[in-house]
Design an enzyme around this catalytic site. Structure first.
Site, mmCIF file in Angstrom:
data_model
loop_
_atom_site.group_PDB
_atom_site.id
_atom_site.type_symbol
_atom_site.label_atom_id
_atom_site.label_comp_id
_atom_site.label_asym_id
_atom_site.label_seq_id
_atom_site.Cartn_x
_atom_site.Cartn_y
_atom_site.Cartn_z
ATOM 1 N N ARG A 32 0.833 -1.202 0.000
ATOM 2 C CA ARG A 32 0.000 0.000 0.000
ATOM 3 C C ARG A 32 0.865 1.249 0.000
ATOM 4 N NH1 ARG A 32 -4.746 -1.850 4.355
ATOM 5 N NH2 ARG A 32 -5.181 -3.823 3.288
ATOM 6 N N ARG A 58 2.477 0.746 10.333
ATOM 7 C CA ARG A 58 1.928 1.037 9.017
ATOM 8 C C ARG A 58 3.052 1.096 7.991
ATOM 9 N NH1 ARG A 58 -2.969 3.495 7.536
ATOM 10 N NH2 ARG A 58 -3.398 4.017 9.701
ATOM 11 N N GLU A 66 -5.943 -1.902 15.167
ATOM 12 C CA GLU A 66 -6.821 -2.625 14.256
ATOM 13 C C GLU A 66 -6.027 -3.737 13.572
ATOM 14 O OE1 GLU A 66 -8.745 -0.155 11.302
ATOM 15 O OE2 GLU A 66 -8.866 -1.902 9.990
ATOM 16 N N SER A 110 -10.394 -6.337 9.794
ATOM 17 C CA SER A 110 -11.689 -5.766 9.442
ATOM 18 C C SER A 110 -12.503 -6.882 8.833
ATOM 19 C CB SER A 110 -11.535 -4.660 8.402
ATOM 20 O OG SER A 110 -11.345 -3.434 9.017
ATOM 21 N N ARG A 149 0.920 -5.779 13.167
ATOM 22 C CA ARG A 149 0.269 -5.292 14.380
ATOM 23 C C ARG A 149 0.105 -6.419 15.401
ATOM 24 N NH1 ARG A 149 -3.987 -0.990 11.637
ATOM 25 N NH2 ARG A 149 -2.328 0.234 10.638
#
Length: 429
Positions: free
Chosen positions: A261, A276, A352, A355, A394
């Site tokens: 990303r 990230r 997080e 999802s 994470r």
RNA sequence: GGAGAGAUGGCUGAGUGGACGAAAGCGGCCGCCUGCUAAGCGGUUGUGGGGGUGUAUAGCCCUCACCCCGGGUUCGAAUCCCGGUCUCUCCGCCA
């Protein structure tokens, strides 16, 4: 993509849904107008084509050559009118399709209404943050000190947001991957898939990453291939343009992949540590189910993801996204957040790590994934769902920070020991 | 990377410009027959869109498009031409 018929016949319902998202509804009027124009043109051009077809069939049987020539000339002229109308249909339809791809999914009736992320609902929390009797450190300090994380050299070779996992750090991530895959395969009934990390453009339209979110994607111009931002993309597209037999459903896949990303939108955010990065690993679950099953399948998907946190014995919570915080393609979505002790002058935080979304038929319609409810029945779109199980960096942060000891060593969670040759503690060299 | 061959319905496989949405076989479905099984007989069997008629996203009727994808030629294209994608064979290279 929404069903054009739904937009046509239940316009208020659709606009209502978009209102709940806080999304503009004028695009619906644009779409309806384009749709009307297209259908009007279609009726016209089709009757002309019908005429041409029937006349053309009689031409070879016309014996009188003058008559024959006359008909051919007539049809030539008709053909020109058809061609120009066809071009018009095509241009209207292209605009229509473009607009259709821009409309987000409608929220599930069970998704709570909200204006921003503060309206998200914490559904449950399992476990309490650990109380330290010493000053805990953040993962980047622990990792660097143990020699299992090298951020500086990652940046040196690839730039910011890249890092190196070394020695036991790399092994720990690999152990987590194998552990997660095994749990989902053996305990939760998923079939493992190892997908390409590069895909064609249409796959990204299928999942809804394109056309709206292209700026978060890496694109190789030379071969026109896109690096996947998540295994959701290749795995969901596995059955694109297919009609599946009903007895194959539900299909549950789990896939390990790297993810890429650009993170343009979060420049300057989460720059510290490995939270990230431009490249990270993830274990992803993807389901293809019959429409009536998707609500239940979302709940079990969440439970499957949570199970990883539970087995790692790390506090976590499940947060249901409100209408304002749904992603573009999702009708309902839960985030799973894992506790990271953090520290080094900063509070701990919920990270997080997953999802879990029910997309209903939104992606299936874009990607053309259908099934036949019964023998001889008309094909229908499947419902697709996916969720991480879990994102590696994470989870790694959570393991390092929650399992740290006063001397800077890290205890290996019991669940991971079999995957690290029984190693009990990371202590550095 | 070089040379060649190819892509047709769930499958096999015909079809090189005119009634072909597509022969034939297999498979599937429905029915008949046969006291089991097998065989046999008849029918049926792709997808999407538009219009009409329906309370109906049920039927029924009309129609358009689709023979890998996109263009072109033609009154008319599965069939001819161009571009693309993919597959196979041989050579080269390679983890």
């Amino acid at each position: 993509m929404l069903d054009i018929r739904l937009i046509r016949e239940q316009t208020d319902f659709v606009k209502n849904g978009l209102n709940r998202l806080g999304a503009p509804t004028d695009i619906i009027d644009t779409i309806l107008e384009l749709d009307r124009r297209k259908r009007r043109l279609l009726t016209d051009v089709e009757s002309l084509k019908g005429e041409r077809n029937s006349v053309s069939k009689t031409i070879p049987r016309i014996t009188d050559s003058a008559e024959r020539e006359r008909k051919i000339a007539e049809m030539r002229q008709l053909g020109e009118r058809i061609a120009s109308l066809d071009a018009e249909v095509q241009s209207v339809d292209a605009t229509l399709q473009k607009r259709m791809l821009e409309v987000p999914n409608l929220p599930h009736e069970g998704t709570p209404l909200g204006l921003n992320e503060s309206d998200n609902v914490v559904v449950r929390q399992i476990g309490d943050p650990r109380a330290f009797d010493f000053a805990p450190k953040p993962h980047w300090e622990l990792g660097e000190k143990l020699g299992i994380l090298d951020i500086a050299r990652g940046v040196k070779i690839s730039g910011s947001r890249f890092y190196i996992l070394k020695g036991a750090g790399a092994a720990l991530q690999r152990a987590l991957i194998a552990f997660m895959l095994d749990v989902h395969i053996r305990e939760h009934g998923y079939t493992e898939v190892y997908p390409p990390f590069m895909v064609r453009e249409e796959c990204l339209y299928g999942t809804g990453n394109l056309p709206k979110f292209g700026d978060n994607l890496y694109h190789d111009v030379e071969d026109d291939l896109w690096l996947i931002p998540t295994a959701e993309v290749p795995v969901t597209n596995l059955y694109r343009e297919e009609i599946l037999e009903a007895d194959l459903l539900p299909i549950r896949h789990v896939a390990y992949s790297s993810c890429f990303r650009r993170e343009r939108m979060s420049a300057g955010r989460d720059v510290r540590g490995i939270k990230r990065g431009h490249q990270f690993d993830k274990v992803e679950m993807v389901k293809f189910v019959e429409p009536l099953q998707s609500d239940a399948e979302l709940e079990s998907l969440v439970a499957d993801a949570e199970d990883i946190c539970r087995r790692l014995e790390i506090p976590h919570r499940v947060v249901q996204m409100c209408t304002a915080d749904l992603s573009f393609s999702a009708a309902m979505k839960y985030d799973i957040e894992i506790w990271a002790s953090r520290a080094g002058g900063e509070e701990g935080e919920w990270l997080e790590v997953s999802s879990c979304s029910n997309f209903r038929d939104f992606q299936a319609r874009r990607a053309g994934i259908r099934y036949r409810p019964s023998k001889g029945a008309r094909p229908e779109y499947v419902h697709t769902l996916n969720g991480s199980g879990l994102a590696l960096p994470r989870t790694l942060i959570a393991v390092i920070e929650n399992y740290q000891n006063e001397d800077g060593s890290i205890t290996v969670p019991a669940a991971l020991k079999p995957y690290l040759n029984g190693l009990c503690k990371l202590e550095g060299e």
